[in-house]
Structure formats: C-alpha cells, structure tokens
Design an enzyme around this catalytic site. Structure first.
Site, PDB file in Angstrom:
ATOM      1  N   LYS A  22       1.131  -0.807  -0.087  1.00 56.94           N
ATOM      2  CA  LYS A  22      -0.119   0.058   0.027  1.00 56.94           C
ATOM      3  C   LYS A  22       1.248   1.351  -0.015  1.00 56.94           C
ATOM      4  O   LYS A  22       0.349   2.278  -0.409  1.00 56.94           O
ATOM      5  CB  LYS A  22      -0.510  -0.161   1.089  1.00 56.94           C
ATOM      6  CG  LYS A  22      -1.391   1.166   1.933  1.00 56.94           C
ATOM      7  CD  LYS A  22      -2.232   1.054   2.897  1.00 56.94           C
ATOM      8  CE  LYS A  22      -1.695   1.206   4.271  1.00 56.94           C
ATOM      9  NZ  LYS A  22      -1.285   2.918   4.190  1.00 56.94           N
ATOM     10  N   ASN A  23       2.025   1.392   0.949  1.00 54.48           N
ATOM     11  CA  ASN A  23       2.346   2.064   0.920  1.00 54.48           C
ATOM     12  C   ASN A  23       3.735   2.609  -0.490  1.00 54.48           C
ATOM     13  O   ASN A  23       4.576   3.457   0.038  1.00 54.48           O
ATOM     14  CB  ASN A  23       3.643   1.896   2.264  1.00 54.48           C
ATOM     15  CG  ASN A  23       2.045   2.411   3.750  1.00 54.48           C
ATOM     16  OD1 ASN A  23       1.320   3.005   3.300  1.00 54.48           O
ATOM     17  ND2 ASN A  23       2.877   2.190   5.081  1.00 54.48           N
ATOM     18  N   ARG A  93      -3.830  10.700   4.625  1.00 55.41           N
ATOM     19  CA  ARG A  93      -3.050  11.938   5.456  1.00 55.41           C
ATOM     20  C   ARG A  93      -1.981  10.925   3.883  1.00 55.41           C
ATOM     21  O   ARG A  93      -1.493  12.846   3.504  1.00 55.41           O
ATOM     22  CB  ARG A  93      -2.123  11.618   6.782  1.00 55.41           C
ATOM     23  CG  ARG A  93      -2.889  11.679   8.293  1.00 55.41           C
ATOM     24  CD  ARG A  93      -1.965  11.316   8.488  1.00 55.41           C
ATOM     25  NE  ARG A  93      -0.955  12.223   8.984  1.00 55.41           N
ATOM     26  CZ  ARG A  93      -1.179  13.950   9.381  1.00 55.41           C
ATOM     27  NH1 ARG A  93      -1.626  14.331  10.501  1.00 55.41           N
ATOM     28  NH2 ARG A  93       0.313  14.523   9.910  1.00 55.41           N
ATOM     29  N   CYS A 117      -4.323  12.951  13.875  1.00 60.78           N
ATOM     30  CA  CYS A 117      -4.661  11.686  13.502  1.00 60.78           C
ATOM     31  C   CYS A 117      -4.288  11.172  14.730  1.00 60.78           C
ATOM     32  O   CYS A 117      -3.832  10.949  15.892  1.00 60.78           O
ATOM     33  CB  CYS A 117      -3.369  11.841  12.721  1.00 60.78           C
ATOM     34  SG  CYS A 117      -2.846  10.204  12.127  1.00 60.78           S
ATOM     35  N   ARG A 122       2.257  13.857  13.628  1.00 55.94           N
ATOM     36  CA  ARG A 122       3.219  13.748  12.404  1.00 55.94           C
ATOM     37  C   ARG A 122       2.565  15.236  11.742  1.00 55.94           C
ATOM     38  O   ARG A 122       1.762  15.720  10.187  1.00 55.94           O
ATOM     39  CB  ARG A 122       1.293  13.099  11.129  1.00 55.94           C
ATOM     40  CG  ARG A 122       1.910  11.473  12.146  1.00 55.94           C
ATOM     41  CD  ARG A 122       0.924  10.989  11.430  1.00 55.94           C
ATOM     42  NE  ARG A 122       1.202   9.833  10.935  1.00 55.94           N
ATOM     43  CZ  ARG A 122       0.657   9.101   9.239  1.00 55.94           C
ATOM     44  NH1 ARG A 122      -0.837   9.018   9.673  1.00 55.94           N
ATOM     45  NH2 ARG A 122       1.284   8.924   8.229  1.00 55.94           N
ATOM     46  N   ASP A 307       4.906   0.369  12.471  1.00 50.24           N
ATOM     47  CA  ASP A 307       3.721   0.239  11.459  1.00 50.24           C
ATOM     48  C   ASP A 307       3.608  -1.938  11.843  1.00 50.24           C
ATOM     49  O   ASP A 307       2.636  -2.587  11.518  1.00 50.24           O
ATOM     50  CB  ASP A 307       3.419  -0.160  10.004  1.00 50.24           C
ATOM     51  CG  ASP A 307       3.741   1.662   9.470  1.00 50.24           C
ATOM     52  OD1 ASP A 307       3.208   2.393  10.126  1.00 50.24           O
ATOM     53  OD2 ASP A 307       3.991   1.262   7.843  1.00 50.24           O
ATOM     54  N   ARG A 399      -8.131  -0.340   4.916  1.00 54.22           N
ATOM     55  CA  ARG A 399      -7.431   0.653   4.570  1.00 54.22           C
ATOM     56  C   ARG A 399      -5.607   0.122   4.070  1.00 54.22           C
ATOM     57  O   ARG A 399      -5.846   0.683   3.144  1.00 54.22           O
ATOM     58  CB  ARG A 399      -7.444   1.804   5.765  1.00 54.22           C
ATOM     59  CG  ARG A 399      -8.447   2.175   5.836  1.00 54.22           C
ATOM     60  CD  ARG A 399      -8.410   3.738   6.847  1.00 54.22           C
ATOM     61  NE  ARG A 399      -6.740   4.550   6.181  1.00 54.22           N
ATOM     62  CZ  ARG A 399      -6.756   5.517   6.338  1.00 54.22           C
ATOM     63  NH1 ARG A 399      -7.271   5.951   7.820  1.00 54.22           N
ATOM     64  NH2 ARG A 399      -5.801   5.933   5.890  1.00 54.22           N
TER      65      ARG A 399
END
Ligand code: EPU
Length: 420
Positions: A22-23, A93, A117, A122, A307, A399
């Site tokens: 995803k990132n 974000r 957040c 952040r 994460d 998500r």
C-alpha cells in the site's frame, strides 16, 4: 460498518499470498501526475486507501483503469490543477503526496493541511522545507497549503531532512525529477517503498542515484515518459502474517515476502523462539517451541518498523516473561493498548514505552478498532484468545489489508465478517 467475530484457538497454517505494498502504491499513483504519458502499475493491492487515492486523482482529471491481475493504468494526459480538499486529505494523510507532483506540473498547488491523526501529530513541515529548498514559495492560508514556483519552475537544491521522513523523502524525490539541475537529498529515508518509488520514477525516465542510502542524487530531466512498474510486495502485510503464525504456534509460508525487506524483524522474531527462513516462493515462519518475551524499539528503516509495533505487542501479551516496547517514530501510537487490555493483556504505559507482562491466556471480548495497525493487532490477539472476540469498526483494516479475514480463514482461522 462491518465487524469481525473471531473464535480463538486455531493454528495458522498453510500458505498466504502477500500483495503489492500500500505504501508503495500511494506515492506512485501520485507520481503519475508528473507525466503526460501513461503509467502502468502492477501488483496494486485492492485496499480502500488505494481507492481513496484514485478518487483524489479523479479530482485532477486523471483516468485510472483497473485491469486483470491487479494492474492499474494511470493516464494524466488531461490532468487539470484542482484543490486537494480537506475532506479527502483528513481521511488519508498520504494525500499530501500530491503536493509535489501538482506543483511541478502546474506551477502551483493548493492542498489542505492534514490536521491531527490517531497515531500522532504527524506534521508536514519537512515536506514544505523540501519544496522550499527547490525554490517553491509556500503560504498557509485558512488551513490550506498554497505553493507556487518562481521563475519558471523548480530548480535543483540541497534538501536536508532533520529526520528520515518517508513522505518528505518521496515529496523531495518527485519534485526533483523535473527540477532544473541537480538535487541532493540528505538523511533520506531508506525504506524499500522509497526505493520502489525511485525505481518507478527511473522507469519513467528520471535520473536518480543513491536510493536505499542516506544520500540521494537526482538530475532533473525535461519530461517523463510512459512506463510500466510492478510494485514491491508489502513487508508490513508479510510481517503481520508472520506474527499470526508466531502467536498461534503455526506454520506458514508467506508467498511473495522478502526477508531482506523486513529489516530487523526477522532477527526479532527469531529471538522470540519463532523460526523464519527464505524459501523459493517467499518466507517460511514456524513456531513449535515456547514464546519468549524480548524488547524492541521502533526506528526508521532498517530498524524495527512502527507499522509492526502493535502486532508485535499482541505477540508479547502471551510470551513468557516481560517485554519493553519503545515507540520512537510516533509519540502516541498506543491506541491498541486499552483494547488489548480488554482481552486480558497486562500492559502498562509510561510515555512512549509499554511494558508488556506475558499472561497465560487471553480471553475473548468486544473491542474497537482505532487505526489500521491497531485493528490488526486485535485480530492477532483474538486468534489466540479463549472464546469469541468481536472487533468493531473494521473499515480501518480494509484501508491497508487486502482480504485479511478471508486469507486467515484459508489458513485455518475461525473468523466471520458481519455486515451492518
Ligand atoms: N515527521 C515530521 N515532519 C514531517 C514529516 C514527518 O516531523 O514533515 C515525523 C512524523 O511526525 C513521524 C516521523 O517523522 O514522527 C516519521 O514520519 P514519516 O514522514 O516517515 O511517515 P509518513 O511518510 O507520514 C509513512 C507510512 C506510515 C508509516 C511511516 C513510518 C505511507 C503512506 N505511510 O508515513 O504508514 O508509519 O511512513 O514508517 O507511506 C501505515 O501504513 O499504517 C502507516 C501509518
């Protein structure tokens, strides 16, 4: 809002496929705005953050077409400058990643400030400083970032990041690809997703050196061209499944995972008594002996990733002994702590440090998902909790995890998704 009902006590066994990160997907979708030609991405995960990014791209006139096998064609030929509205940036974000491509392409951009957040303050100051170093003029007006280029566009410069921010490195990289002259990015993030963005931009015609090191050099080019790039697989998804195998005393092959992308995670899991080794198809994770508590500190890559902190904490709740978990990337990423407590975990928090005393067993309860990684830590704990656990608000999970519940069920878990 869906919820998951999980009955604990089953081993996670067999094999599971991890998808594109995803990132890695989010910045690369934004990078398509830099080009007047098509960008085709492969291995794009079917997660709602990608849908949100594509919806944002729709505001700028980008046409996105999903093909078979998780292919995604992005066509920004007809792109137009538009505002990145608060409502979207607040929800995700990573929307801030459109700032550099819009500014580069149109000479101006208006993007909402993200605001607060669930996992920390952040700030985005480093993104703005990076653009400033390349000659952008930036004002904050009524909660919006208003950025402009002067004298016909961005020019190369020296970007010094006070902390190796992933997003700010990506902003600097995207802005530098089409800036006039050379850009040096110092204290750059070394994460695999940053390297993957560099590979994608290079396939589009950018000149980038030093990806994966603290110092990146970019020679600006006049234009980017059409390209195809397959996303690297998701190391956090892989690490999450590794913890699922470890916590249940299971035996799992994680297809598509790469040990080298996991940084220190492999060694940490080994210290808990979990064996992890590479195979032809990915990674094998097995735990047959007792689970030992060990301490971890989250750090920028290649250190232990923030994460995976919540997932690792879930693992430590049933380890033998006590574990100190220190979070150094975000100041308050501990929303999972009280929820894990509802399942019987013994965790005390002091500032950014959690002390987890292993308990004999967890027991099922009703809990609330609060953010992506906190939610998945509750799923992992529920896999070993006695009885039934109900996890509410699982949209957070969707998500960033493609079909997490279905994949775990295929590996033996007892999970029902209840739609409301
Ligand atoms: N920071 C600043 N100023 C900035 C930018 C960052 O002070 O301008 C601080 C942050 O507040 C944070 C630290 O630097 O304390 C690291 O933030 P970073 O910029 O590296 O994070 P990010 O780019 O916003 C990405 C991932 C996150 C992941 C972090 C750290 C994406 C889309 N998001 O965020 O992923 O936690 O890197 O590895 O790539 C997740 O997937 O669950 C997630 C939150």
């Amino acid at each position: 809002m869906d919820r998951l009902v999980i009955r604990g006590g089953r081993r996670i066994e067999g094999s599971v496929q991890v998808r594109g990160a995803k990132n890695a997907a989010l910045p690369q979708i934004a990078a398509a705005l830099l080009s007047f030609e098509r960008l085709e991405l492969g291995n794009v995960p079917e997660v709602t953050d990608v849908d949100t990014m594509l919806a944002l791209m729709g505001e700028f006139g980008m046409v996105a077409t999903r093909g078979s096998g998780r292919a995604l064609a992005l066509d920004a030929r007809e792109a137009r400058n538009a505002v990145a509205p608060y409502d979207m940036v607040r929800r995700m974000r990573a929307s801030i990643l459109v700032l550099a491509p819009l500014l580069t392409r149109f000479g101006s951009a208006r993007v909402s400030m993200p605001g607060g957040c669930a996992i920390g303050a952040r700030p985005i100051d480093l993104h703005l400083k990076a653009l400033d170093a390349l000659g952008a003029e930036i004002d904050i007006e009524a909660g919006y970032i208003q950025a402009r280029t002067k004298n016909g566009g961005l020019r190369g410069g020296r970007v010094v990041l006070t902390t190796p921010s992933v997003g700010a490195t990506e902003t600097a990289l995207m802005a530098a690809t089409l800036a006039r002259g050379e850009t040096e990015i110092l204290n750059a993030a070394r994460d695999p997703e940053v390297c993957d963005l560099a590979l994608c931009l290079t396939a589009m015609g950018a000149h980038i050196q030093g990806a994966g090191t603290h110092r990146m050099l970019v020679q600006g080019v006049d234009a980017l061209h059409n390209a195809r790039h397959d996303l690297l697989t998701d190391r956090i998804e892989a690490g999450t499944y590794a913890v699922a195998a470890a916590i249940t005393g299971g035996n799992l092959e994680i297809l598509g995972a790469h040990l080298e992308h996991l940084g220190s995670v492999g060694a940490v899991l080994e210290s808990t008594g979990t064996q992890i080794w590479p195979t032809d198809r990915g990674l094998m994770v097995v735990r047959s002996g007792p689970l030992q508590a060990i301490d971890v500190v989250t750090e920028p890559y290649p250190g232990f990733p923030t994460d995976l902190q919540a997932q690792f904490m879930a693992l430590m709740t049933i380890a033998s002994g006590a574990s100190v978990i220190r979070e150094t990337v975000y100041e308050s990423r501990f929303m999972h702590v009280p929820e894990l407590g509802r399942l019987g975990a013994n965790i005390s928090l002091q500032g950014s440090t959690a002390l987890v005393r292993g308990v004999e067993r967890l027991h099922g309860a009703e809990v609330m998902a609060t953010d992506l990684r906190a939610s998945v830590s509750l799923v992992l704990a529920a896999l070993v909790a006695e009885g039934e656990t109900t996890i509410n608000r699982v949209y957070h999970l969707d998500r960033g995890y493609e079909s997490l519940d279905r994949k775990l069920v295929q590996c033996g878990a007892d999970i029902r998704r209840v739609a409301e």
